[in-house]
Design an enzyme around this catalytic site. Sequence first.
Site, short mmCIF file in Angstrom:
data_model
loop_
_atom_site.label_atom_id
_atom_site.label_comp_id
_atom_site.label_asym_id
_atom_site.label_seq_id
_atom_site.Cartn_x
_atom_site.Cartn_y
_atom_site.Cartn_z
N ASP A 148 0.85 -1.21 0.00
CA ASP A 148 0.00 0.00 0.00
C ASP A 148 0.87 1.25 0.00
OD1 ASP A 148 -1.78 2.18 1.05
OD2 ASP A 148 -3.22 0.54 1.23
N ASP A 185 3.92 1.76 -4.28
CA ASP A 185 2.93 2.30 -5.22
C ASP A 185 2.69 1.25 -6.31
OD1 ASP A 185 1.69 3.78 -7.26
OD2 ASP A 185 2.82 5.60 -6.76
N ALA A 193 -6.59 1.93 -5.11
CA ALA A 193 -7.25 2.85 -6.03
C ALA A 193 -7.47 4.19 -5.34
CB ALA A 193 -8.61 2.29 -6.46
N THR A 210 -16.24 -1.93 -9.49
CA THR A 210 -17.39 -1.28 -8.87
C THR A 210 -18.61 -1.31 -9.80
OG1 THR A 210 -18.23 0.90 -8.21
CG2 THR A 210 -16.38 0.91 -9.71
N GLU A 224 -20.32 1.14 -10.37
CA GLU A 224 -20.41 2.46 -11.03
C GLU A 224 -19.97 2.41 -12.49
OE1 GLU A 224 -19.10 5.89 -8.93
OE2 GLU A 224 -19.87 5.18 -7.02
N TYR A 268 -13.89 9.07 -11.73
CA TYR A 268 -13.60 7.87 -10.93
C TYR A 268 -14.11 6.62 -11.65
CZ TYR A 268 -14.57 4.10 -7.66
OH TYR A 268 -14.67 2.85 -7.07
N LYS A 282 -12.14 3.38 -13.41
CA LYS A 282 -12.33 1.97 -13.03
C LYS A 282 -12.78 1.15 -14.24
CE LYS A 282 -12.23 0.40 -9.32
NZ LYS A 282 -11.08 -0.22 -8.56
N LYS A 317 -16.86 9.58 2.78
CA LYS A 317 -17.97 8.84 2.20
C LYS A 317 -19.22 9.06 3.05
CE LYS A 317 -14.95 7.22 -0.71
NZ LYS A 317 -14.02 6.15 -0.43
P1 NAD Z 1 -10.00 3.45 0.09
O1 NAD Z 1 -9.86 4.77 -0.58
O2 NAD Z 1 -10.52 3.37 1.47
O3 NAD Z 1 -8.59 2.71 0.09
C1 NAD Z 1 -7.72 2.71 -1.01
C2 NAD Z 1 -6.36 2.18 -0.55
O4 NAD Z 1 -5.51 2.14 -1.70
C3 NAD Z 1 -5.67 3.07 0.50
O5 NAD Z 1 -5.11 2.28 1.51
C4 NAD Z 1 -4.58 3.77 -0.31
O6 NAD Z 1 -3.45 4.12 0.48
C5 NAD Z 1 -4.24 2.72 -1.34
N1 NAD Z 1 -3.65 3.29 -2.57
C6 NAD Z 1 -4.09 4.37 -3.26
N2 NAD Z 1 -3.28 4.60 -4.31
C7 NAD Z 1 -2.33 3.62 -4.29
C8 NAD Z 1 -1.23 3.29 -5.14
N3 NAD Z 1 -0.93 4.07 -6.19
N4 NAD Z 1 -0.47 2.24 -4.84
C9 NAD Z 1 -0.74 1.47 -3.74
N5 NAD Z 1 -1.76 1.74 -2.89
C10 NAD Z 1 -2.56 2.79 -3.17
O7 NAD Z 1 -10.87 2.57 -0.91
P2 NAD Z 1 -11.97 1.46 -0.59
O8 NAD Z 1 -13.27 2.10 -0.39
O9 NAD Z 1 -11.42 0.51 0.40
O10 NAD Z 1 -12.03 0.73 -2.03
C11 NAD Z 1 -11.12 -0.32 -2.33
C12 NAD Z 1 -11.40 -0.79 -3.75
O11 NAD Z 1 -12.74 -1.23 -3.88
C13 NAD Z 1 -11.22 0.31 -4.80
O12 NAD Z 1 -10.63 -0.28 -5.93
C14 NAD Z 1 -12.64 0.75 -5.11
O13 NAD Z 1 -12.73 1.22 -6.43
C15 NAD Z 1 -13.40 -0.55 -4.94
N6 NAD Z 1 -14.80 -0.44 -4.51
C16 NAD Z 1 -15.14 0.32 -3.43
C17 NAD Z 1 -16.47 0.36 -3.00
C18 NAD Z 1 -16.90 1.16 -1.80
O14 NAD Z 1 -18.08 1.27 -1.54
N7 NAD Z 1 -15.99 1.73 -1.03
C19 NAD Z 1 -17.44 -0.38 -3.71
C20 NAD Z 1 -17.05 -1.12 -4.82
C21 NAD Z 1 -15.73 -1.16 -5.20
O1 DAU Z 2 -21.12 2.05 -5.89
C1 DAU Z 2 -19.83 1.74 -5.45
C2 DAU Z 2 -19.07 3.01 -5.14
O2 DAU Z 2 -19.62 3.52 -3.93
C3 DAU Z 2 -17.57 2.80 -5.02
O3 DAU Z 2 -17.05 2.39 -6.25
C4 DAU Z 2 -16.88 4.10 -4.58
O4 DAU Z 2 -15.51 3.86 -4.36
C5 DAU Z 2 -17.52 4.58 -3.28
O5 DAU Z 2 -16.97 5.81 -2.91
C6 DAU Z 2 -19.04 4.72 -3.46
O6 DAU Z 2 -19.34 5.80 -4.35
P1 DAU Z 2 -20.58 6.81 -4.07
O7 DAU Z 2 -20.32 8.05 -4.80
O8 DAU Z 2 -21.87 6.13 -4.28
O9 DAU Z 2 -20.38 7.01 -2.47
P2 DAU Z 2 -20.46 8.29 -1.52
O10 DAU Z 2 -20.43 7.79 -0.13
O11 DAU Z 2 -19.48 9.33 -1.92
O12 DAU Z 2 -21.92 8.85 -1.83
C7 DAU Z 2 -23.08 8.06 -1.61
C8 DAU Z 2 -24.28 8.89 -2.02
O13 DAU Z 2 -24.44 9.97 -1.08
C9 DAU Z 2 -24.14 9.56 -3.39
O14 DAU Z 2 -25.41 9.57 -4.02
C10 DAU Z 2 -23.71 10.98 -3.05
C11 DAU Z 2 -24.38 11.24 -1.73
N1 DAU Z 2 -23.65 12.16 -0.81
C12 DAU Z 2 -22.35 11.90 -0.54
C13 DAU Z 2 -21.63 12.73 0.31
C14 DAU Z 2 -20.18 12.45 0.60
C15 DAU Z 2 -24.31 13.23 -0.22
O15 DAU Z 2 -25.52 13.45 -0.47
N2 DAU Z 2 -23.60 14.05 0.62
C16 DAU Z 2 -22.29 13.85 0.91
O16 DAU Z 2 -21.70 14.67 1.66
#
Ligand code: NAD
Ligand code: DAU
Length: 349
Positions: A34, A60, A84, A134, A136, A159, A163, A198
């Site tokens: 990481d 990285d 990511a 994702t 998305e 974003y 992806k 988030k």
């Molecule tokens: P996050 O932002 O919490 O964590 C990302 C991690 O990647 C961090 O630890 C960061 O330090 C590391 N990172 C970033 N750039 C890097 C690089 N260049 N080299 C090595 N490490 C690096 O993200 P998350 O929410 O845990 O998401 C993880 C994965 O799952 C992502 O690929 C995201 O697209 C995917 N995903 C997330 C969600 C969600 O709801 N959070 C849903 C579906 C898919």
């Molecule tokens: O669907 C999977 C994705 O979910 C992942 O691929 C992404 O990494 C993850 O960040 C997430 O994306 P979203 O954009 O859906 O998540 P977020 O929590 O940023 O926003 C959720 C919803 O809430 C979206 O419709 C935007 C809204 N929102 C978000 C924030 C941060 C608000 O209304 N107010 C806010 O302040």
Amino acid sequence: MKTYLVTGGAGFIGSNFIHYMFKKHENIKIINYDKLTYAGNLENLKSVENNSNYLFIQGDICDKDKLQQVFEKHDIDYVVNFAAESHVDRSIREPETFVKTNVLGTVTLLNAAKNDWILGDGFKSGKKYLQVSTDEVYGSLGKDGYFTEKTPLDSHSPYSSSKASADLMVKAYYDTYKMPLNITRCSNNYGAYQFPEKLIPLIINNCLNKRELPIYGDGLNIRDWLYVEDHCKAIDMVMENGKVGQVYNIGGHNERTNIHIVKTIISYIHDNVDSSVDESLIRYVEDRKGHDRRYGIDPEKIKTELGWYPETRFEDGIIKTIKWYLDNKDWMENVTSGDYQNYYKKMYL
Ligand code: NAD
Ligand code: DAU
């Protein structure tokens, strides 16, 4: 003993995955690679750092030489790529970083694995790469229908487009080299260790600090919420039994509007923590640019082929999650100090 290279393991889902895997399997080794961006936090992994089967390497995924060294030094069987840039709002402000990490980084990692695993015309046995993608990438749904694995890619934000681009490169490594791999596309995760940029952790933190609760647009956008451990379970199952070259959607039919999520959190905190927290904190703010209206996953393929199902109902998972943040106020204080304050000011004030 299988050795996993987990990239991005210090982030939200990656760290939950490492905990899940050590609980589930006795005989595995995990290398967490990481970069430790603002989203990476080794505090998330305190309880495993002394495990002799765990190793952290700061690096990285764009660093070709460092990755090559890791593959040369360790006999890696499985790669799970979580690394990511993951936040849509940040991608709207600085798309280049997303292309670099999410697209170039993915290709650099794929290539490092391919170079190490290739054997004659094929690949050494027992190897697999899994790209954590994702929902998305499919774009936005209207009132009806769900995303299946056959839904065309139609991403909108920088974003999700980064992806989707990464997914196409992963597909190219299967179509061209027959590299053993899978892609998983999951819906919105929630649970412990999620960075408070988030929606869910941001709203919990703001409620606890009696800050305004920003809701983009009309608050009626819909996300399909999945408890993070159910996502980890799905990744483990795809790694073990997913058919190579296949995509698997992951989601549990837990569609909720954003305003419902926010009101659920307010209500729990009002009833259990501080009765002065109420809906008067809600502020409708300018909508996110290009805001996708609705996501909804059809999980039929992973259910029928691999027997996966989500174990946590949203109503239970959200309470577990709020309680985790209440029990881990130090964690929240640490991650919201420093840079986070500048980010918050730029975004919301
Ligand atoms: P996050 O932002 O919490 O964590 C990302 C991690 O990647 C961090 O630890 C960061 O330090 C590391 N990172 C970033 N750039 C890097 C690089 N260049 N080299 C090595 N490490 C690096 O993200 P998350 O929410 O845990 O998401 C993880 C994965 O799952 C992502 O690929 C995201 O697209 C995917 N995903 C997330 C969600 C969600 O709801 N959070 C849903 C579906 C898919
Ligand atoms: O669907 C999977 C994705 O979910 C992942 O691929 C992404 O990494 C993850 O960040 C997430 O994306 P979203 O954009 O859906 O998540 P977020 O929590 O940023 O926003 C959720 C919803 O809430 C979206 O419709 C935007 C809204 N929102 C978000 C924030 C941060 C608000 O209304 N107010 C806010 O302040």
